[in-house]
Design an enzyme around this catalytic site. Structure first.
Site, short mmCIF file in Angstrom:
data_model
loop_
_atom_site.label_atom_id
_atom_site.label_comp_id
_atom_site.label_asym_id
_atom_site.label_seq_id
_atom_site.Cartn_x
_atom_site.Cartn_y
_atom_site.Cartn_z
N CYS A 1 -15.56 7.08 -41.48
CA CYS A 1 -15.60 5.63 -42.15
C CYS A 1 -16.45 4.37 -41.05
CB CYS A 1 -14.05 5.17 -42.24
SG CYS A 1 -13.99 3.39 -43.34
N HIS B 1 -11.58 8.91 -45.57
CA HIS B 1 -10.52 9.08 -44.46
C HIS B 1 -9.78 10.36 -44.73
CE1 HIS B 1 -10.67 5.50 -42.09
NE2 HIS B 1 -10.90 4.72 -43.40
N GLU C 1 -8.31 11.80 -42.47
CA GLU C 1 -7.06 11.70 -41.71
C GLU C 1 -6.04 10.69 -42.13
OE1 GLU C 1 -9.32 7.96 -40.46
OE2 GLU C 1 -9.68 9.78 -41.67
#
Length: 227
Positions: free
Chosen positions: A94, A172, A174
């Site tokens: 990102c 993302h 994560e």
């Protein structure tokens, strides 16, 4: 293999008690893949001695824009260029995706098409990967030598490869669905248009390909060593 996490932002205060900070999210994403981690909070002015302080590097997301005037951004850009010159593997996610592009001669802008939030499908060289997104900024001009690995109708430069040592991703991996669910209610309302948040909320039960991308990131690190 020691991965240096370059932390460029903090998770929202309301989410940290249940999810931890951004480095915690990445360590959970990449656990059990023979990687060790050390964090440098560059957003708070904490920098490593140089590109060889770790065997690989990972730049996190951030609420800040790569083009904003913050004292830690120019030294981070220089560190990225030093890592690139030293042939140490680097992954950016990102904001990390964006700041790498900017540091190496690309352009990052607030995208006039607005926000991408929640589950998004990307064409990864003919393979479909579903990942959570949360961004308005985009890489609108690729640096010379950057190759597109993934794209979507909303985001042309969704993943970039620089030679064989730098991999960056706009989405993302994560961010699990539980994190996005809290982001929608505790950070998104009033910032992101409600129809986008409602659509993201409606897709929270759909499966994601985070583990597949985590495998690719870990393999990217393990297959490359500092030259």
């Amino acid at each position: 293999m020691l991965i240096g996490i370059l932390q460029t932002g903090h998770a929202p205060d309301a989410l940290r008690p249940s999810h931890g900070d951004y480095p915690d999210l990445f360590q959970r994403l990449l656990r059990d893949r023979d990687l060790d981690f050390r964090t440098w909070a560059v957003v708070d002015g904490e920098f490593p001695q140089g590109p060889h302080a770790a065997e690989g590097w990972l730049i996190t997301g951030s609420r800040h824009g790569a083009y904003e005037d913050h004292p830690w951004i120019p030294p981070l850009e220089q560190l990225i260029r030093d890592i690139h010159a030293a042939n140490v593997p680097l992954v950016g996610v990102c904001f990390g995706h964006q700041i790498v592009a900017q540091a190496l001669g690309g352009r990052v802008e607030k995208f006039p098409g607005g926000w991408s939030v929640g589950r998004t499908e990307y064409d990864w060289n003919g393979e479909r990967l579903a990942l959570n997104a949360w961004h308005q900024d985009q890489v609108t001009q690729r640096p010379e030598g950057a190759t597109v690995l993934a794209s979507s109708p909303f985001c042309e430069n969704a993943a970039l490869l620089y030679g064989d040592r730098i991999l960056t991703v706009q989405a993302h991996p994560e961010f699990p669905n539980g994190f996005v669910a809290e982001m929608i209610e505790k950070r998104g309302r009033g910032l992101v248009p409600d129809p986008l948040l409602d659509a993201a909320k409606a897709s929270l039960d759909a499966p994601l390909d985070d583990a597949r991308l985590a495998d690719r990131i870990a393999r990217f690190f393990h297959e490359r060593t500092a030259a």
